[in-house]
Design a protein around this motif. Structure first.
Motif, PDB file in Angstrom:
ATOM      1  N   HIS A  43       0.814  -1.213   0.000  1.00 29.75           N
ATOM      2  CA  HIS A  43       0.000   0.000   0.000  1.00 29.75           C
ATOM      3  C   HIS A  43       0.853   1.271   0.000  1.00 29.75           C
ATOM      4  CE1 HIS A  43      -4.004  -1.819   0.579  1.00 29.75           C
ATOM      5  NE2 HIS A  43      -3.371  -2.742   1.288  1.00 29.75           N
ATOM      6  N   HIS A  44       2.013   1.221   0.663  1.00 30.68           N
ATOM      7  CA  HIS A  44       2.847   2.420   0.753  1.00 30.68           C
ATOM      8  C   HIS A  44       3.588   2.648  -0.561  1.00 30.68           C
ATOM      9  CE1 HIS A  44       5.831  -0.762   1.503  1.00 30.68           C
ATOM     10  NE2 HIS A  44       6.732   0.105   1.083  1.00 30.68           N
ATOM     11  N   GLN A  45       3.853   3.902  -0.864  1.00 30.81           N
ATOM     12  CA  GLN A  45       4.604   4.242  -2.062  1.00 30.81           C
ATOM     13  C   GLN A  45       6.097   4.105  -1.790  1.00 30.81           C
ATOM     14  OE1 GLN A  45       3.492   8.160  -3.402  1.00 30.81           O
ATOM     15  NE2 GLN A  45       1.448   7.526  -4.040  1.00 30.81           N
ATOM     16  N   PRO A  46       6.785   3.192  -2.477  1.00 30.54           N
ATOM     17  CA  PRO A  46       8.230   3.053  -2.247  1.00 30.54           C
ATOM     18  C   PRO A  46       8.976   4.287  -2.744  1.00 30.54           C
ATOM     19  CG  PRO A  46       7.508   1.659  -4.064  1.00 30.54           C
ATOM     20  CD  PRO A  46       6.273   2.209  -3.443  1.00 30.54           C
ATOM     21  N   GLU A  47      10.213   4.408  -2.330  1.00 30.11           N
ATOM     22  CA  GLU A  47      10.988   5.623  -2.633  1.00 30.11           C
ATOM     23  C   GLU A  47      11.143   5.851  -4.128  1.00 30.11           C
ATOM     24  OE1 GLU A  47      15.195   7.802  -1.366  1.00 30.11           O
ATOM     25  OE2 GLU A  47      14.874   5.672  -0.927  1.00 30.11           O
ATOM     26  N   TRP A  48      11.398   4.771  -4.891  1.00 30.86           N
ATOM     27  CA  TRP A  48      11.592   4.963  -6.329  1.00 30.86           C
ATOM     28  C   TRP A  48      10.348   5.541  -6.984  1.00 30.86           C
ATOM     29  CZ3 TRP A  48       8.488   3.085 -10.097  1.00 30.86           C
ATOM     30  CH2 TRP A  48       7.644   2.008  -9.796  1.00 30.86           C
ATOM     31  N   PHE A  49       9.168   5.122  -6.505  1.00 27.25           N
ATOM     32  CA  PHE A  49       7.901   5.588  -7.058  1.00 27.25           C
ATOM     33  C   PHE A  49       7.705   7.068  -6.740  1.00 27.25           C
ATOM     34  CE2 PHE A  49       3.234   6.059  -6.919  1.00 27.25           C
ATOM     35  CZ  PHE A  49       2.870   5.491  -8.136  1.00 27.25           C
ATOM     36  N   ARG A  50       7.976   7.464  -5.507  1.00 24.67           N
ATOM     37  CA  ARG A  50       7.821   8.859  -5.110  1.00 24.67           C
ATOM     38  C   ARG A  50       8.788   9.757  -5.877  1.00 24.67           C
ATOM     39  NH1 ARG A  50       9.601   9.204  -0.363  1.00 24.67           N
ATOM     40  NH2 ARG A  50       9.844   7.041   0.335  1.00 24.67           N
ATOM     41  N   LYS A  51      10.009   9.286  -6.087  1.00 24.93           N
ATOM     42  CA  LYS A  51      10.980  10.065  -6.858  1.00 24.93           C
ATOM     43  C   LYS A  51      10.541  10.207  -8.312  1.00 24.93           C
ATOM     44  CE  LYS A  51      15.225   9.291  -4.216  1.00 24.93           C
ATOM     45  NZ  LYS A  51      16.601   8.707  -4.243  1.00 24.93           N
ATOM     46  N   ALA A  52       9.980   9.146  -8.867  1.00 22.49           N
ATOM     47  CA  ALA A  52       9.518   9.195 -10.257  1.00 22.49           C
ATOM     48  C   ALA A  52       8.385  10.199 -10.406  1.00 22.49           C
ATOM     49  CB  ALA A  52       9.074   7.814 -10.714  1.00 22.49           C
ATOM     50  N   LEU A  53       7.425  10.177  -9.508  1.00 18.78           N
ATOM     51  CA  LEU A  53       6.301  11.113  -9.596  1.00 18.78           C
ATOM     52  C   LEU A  53       6.750  12.553  -9.381  1.00 18.78           C
ATOM     53  CD1 LEU A  53       3.386   9.259  -7.748  1.00 18.78           C
ATOM     54  CD2 LEU A  53       3.932   9.299 -10.194  1.00 18.78           C
ATOM     55  N   ALA A  54       7.839  12.737  -8.635  1.00 17.55           N
ATOM     56  CA  ALA A  54       8.345  14.094  -8.411  1.00 17.55           C
ATOM     57  C   ALA A  54       8.886  14.708  -9.702  1.00 17.55           C
ATOM     58  CB  ALA A  54       9.431  14.069  -7.338  1.00 17.55           C
ATOM     59  N   GLU A  55       9.254  13.863 -10.654  1.00 16.04           N
ATOM     60  CA  GLU A  55       9.695  14.346 -11.969  1.00 16.04           C
ATOM     61  C   GLU A  55       8.446  14.458 -12.859  1.00 16.04           C
ATOM     62  OE1 GLU A  55      12.765  12.977 -15.536  1.00 16.04           O
ATOM     63  OE2 GLU A  55      13.099  12.242 -13.488  1.00 16.04           O
ATOM     64  N   ARG A  59      -1.482   8.573 -17.849  1.00 14.88           N
ATOM     65  CA  ARG A  59      -0.841   8.612 -16.538  1.00 14.88           C
ATOM     66  C   ARG A  59      -0.503   7.215 -16.004  1.00 14.88           C
ATOM     67  NH1 ARG A  59      -1.943  14.358 -14.071  1.00 14.88           N
ATOM     68  NH2 ARG A  59      -0.190  13.614 -12.835  1.00 14.88           N
ATOM     69  N   TRP A  60      -0.837   6.179 -16.776  1.00 14.58           N
ATOM     70  CA  TRP A  60      -0.363   4.838 -16.443  1.00 14.58           C
ATOM     71  C   TRP A  60       1.160   4.762 -16.547  1.00 14.58           C
ATOM     72  CZ3 TRP A  60      -2.890  -0.393 -16.836  1.00 14.58           C
ATOM     73  CH2 TRP A  60      -4.256  -0.334 -16.508  1.00 14.58           C
ATOM     74  N   PHE A  61       1.778   5.761 -17.170  1.00 14.19           N
ATOM     75  CA  PHE A  61       3.227   5.745 -17.368  1.00 14.19           C
ATOM     76  C   PHE A  61       3.924   6.890 -16.643  1.00 14.19           C
ATOM     77  CE2 PHE A  61       1.265   3.560 -20.933  1.00 14.19           C
ATOM     78  CZ  PHE A  61       1.960   2.360 -20.941  1.00 14.19           C
ATOM     79  N   ASP A  62       3.206   7.587 -15.741  1.00 11.19           N
ATOM     80  CA  ASP A  62       3.816   8.665 -14.972  1.00 11.19           C
ATOM     81  C   ASP A  62       5.001   8.196 -14.138  1.00 11.19           C
ATOM     82  OD1 ASP A  62       2.037  10.524 -15.919  1.00 11.19           O
ATOM     83  OD2 ASP A  62       1.070  10.932 -13.995  1.00 11.19           O
ATOM     84  N   PHE A  63       4.972   6.957 -13.711  1.00 13.68           N
ATOM     85  CA  PHE A  63       6.028   6.411 -12.860  1.00 13.68           C
ATOM     86  C   PHE A  63       7.026   5.569 -13.651  1.00 13.68           C
ATOM     87  CE2 PHE A  63       2.137   4.007 -12.872  1.00 13.68           C
ATOM     88  CZ  PHE A  63       2.529   2.724 -13.205  1.00 13.68           C
ATOM     89  N   ILE A  64       6.760   5.380 -14.952  1.00  8.69           N
ATOM     90  CA  ILE A  64       7.682   4.657 -15.833  1.00  8.69           C
ATOM     91  C   ILE A  64       8.573   5.638 -16.592  1.00  8.69           C
ATOM     92  CG2 ILE A  64       7.877   3.124 -17.831  1.00  8.69           C
ATOM     93  CD1 ILE A  64       6.875   1.659 -15.394  1.00  8.69           C
ATOM     94  N   ALA A  65       7.976   6.682 -17.158  1.00  5.68           N
ATOM     95  CA  ALA A  65       8.717   7.636 -17.980  1.00  5.68           C
ATOM     96  C   ALA A  65       9.956   8.209 -17.284  1.00  5.68           C
ATOM     97  CB  ALA A  65       7.781   8.758 -18.437  1.00  5.68           C
ATOM     98  N   PRO A  66       9.860   8.679 -16.023  1.00  3.66           N
ATOM     99  CA  PRO A  66      11.051   9.260 -15.392  1.00  3.66           C
ATOM    100  C   PRO A  66      12.203   8.274 -15.187  1.00  3.66           C
ATOM    101  CG  PRO A  66       9.055   9.987 -14.273  1.00  3.66           C
ATOM    102  CD  PRO A  66       8.656   8.870 -15.198  1.00  3.66           C
ATOM    103  N   LEU A  67      11.920   6.987 -15.240  1.00  3.07           N
ATOM    104  CA  LEU A  67      12.977   5.987 -15.112  1.00  3.07           C
ATOM    105  C   LEU A  67      13.844   5.924 -16.366  1.00  3.07           C
ATOM    106  CD1 LEU A  67      10.898   3.074 -13.492  1.00  3.07           C
ATOM    107  CD2 LEU A  67      12.233   4.852 -12.335  1.00  3.07           C
TER     108      LEU A  67
END
Length: 334
Positions: free
Chosen positions: A17-29, A69-77
């Protein structure tokens, strides 16, 4: 994607349920929202610039009823090396609805984004599920201007095994309007149905799948008798939509690079079809992501991003993402 049918989930203790760090960093971009016009209708997409100048790029194309937005957390990677766009197909997400939809309608919209989004001289299209289908059509129409296409959990079949996903469907109905946001969000389901341990991803994409409507709006293709929240996709977009039986020919004659990425546990992973795809285009990479079902980017987001990056790096090293000398001459003349 939404669906009213329930599905058993992982045991509660196995859900994340919690957002892991990599996910939060990706959304910040955060991506930049843009629009382009295709066949008279506005198409929305999101854009993330590469951290270096003059880099190649790719555009992600979502599946049936989904959105950019299904790729909001993929694109920054991927932005350390590539420009990245993610689009809303016509009739979905924040793109305009149309009175008519064909496979070519979607292909032209994909091309409009790819050639508008600063993705370099030979952009790559990455399409998932239904997005893989229309990406495949895009490759057939525009492959000479593309660096390649990646088909993610979309199977290419020969003519004798061609399938139509929509022609025999029952009549479409307007989307349901829920009284409040939380009630609507509680009905969010993946389609096709599957469980997903990464609940933090489902929570994120679910919240971006809804739009508020007022009494009298015709968002669901019929005047709403109540106000509330409903899904962002046009429920009639696929009514009468023909897929065609020429996919095998398009695939074998595609004038750009092609790759196939599949979930190892996906119901769409069919060894017979995969064998056909490998034989029809010898040397084409067709492979699976372990522990992923149909929605690869939700089940195994880091592995999915790594696979896309690896293919991009390989195709760039082979020169597929750069303009030819003849194309450079034509561009200079223009």
């Amino acid at each position: 994607m939404s669906n009213e049918t329930t599905i058993p989930n992982h045991p509660e203790e196995d859900l994340i349920h919690h957002q892991p760090e990599w996910f939060r960093k990706a959304l910040a971009e955060a991506g930049e929202d843009r629009f382009v016009t295709s066949e008279g209708s506005r198409v929305h997409y999101r854009f993330w610039p590469a951290r270096q100048k003059n880099r190649p790029g790719l555009v992600f194309v979502h599946g049936n009823g989904a959105h950019a937005r299904w790729f909001d957390f993929i694109a920054p990677l991927l932005t350390a090396d590539y420009n990245v766009a993610s689009m809303d197909l016509p009739g979905m997400g924040d793109s305009e609805w149309r009175t008519d939809y064909t496979r070519e309608t979607y292909a032209h919209a994909i091309a409009a984004v790819a050639f508008d989004a600063d993705l370099g001289p030979k952009p790559v299209i990455v399409g998932h599920s239904f997005g893989g289908f229309v990406t495949h059509i895009t490759g057939g129409l525009y492959g000479h201007r593309l660096g390649g296409i990646m088909l993610c959990d979309f199977r290419v079949c020969p003519a004798e095994r061609a399938m139509e996903w929509f022609l025999n469907d029952p009549p479409r109905r307007a989307t349901r309007i829920y009284p409040d946001f939380e009630t609507a969000l509680g009905r969010f389901r993946l389609a096709p149905l599957q469980d997903c341990a990464n609940r933090f991803i489902l929570d994120y994409i679910g919240r971006h799948s809804l739009i508020e409507v007022k009494k009298g709006d015709n968002r669901g293709r019929g005047p709403a008798e109540e106000s509330g929240w409903t899904w962002k996709f046009d429920p009639f977009a696929f009514e009468g939509l023909a897929m065609g039986s020429d996919h095998g020919n398009i695939y074998t004659t595609m004038p750009c690079k092609v790759a196939g990425i599949y979930g190892a546990e996906s119901k769409d992973y069919d060894p017979e079809t995969i064998a056909y795809m490998k034989e029809a285009r010898p040397g084409t990479p067709v492979f699976t992501i372990p522990h992923a079902q149909h929605h690869i980017m939700l089940d195994q987001p880091l592995a999915f991003a790594s696979a896309v990056h690896a293919l991009m790096s390989t195709w760039e090293a082979e020169g597929a993402l750069a303009a030819t000398e003849a194309e450079k001459v034509c561009t200079a003349a223009e």
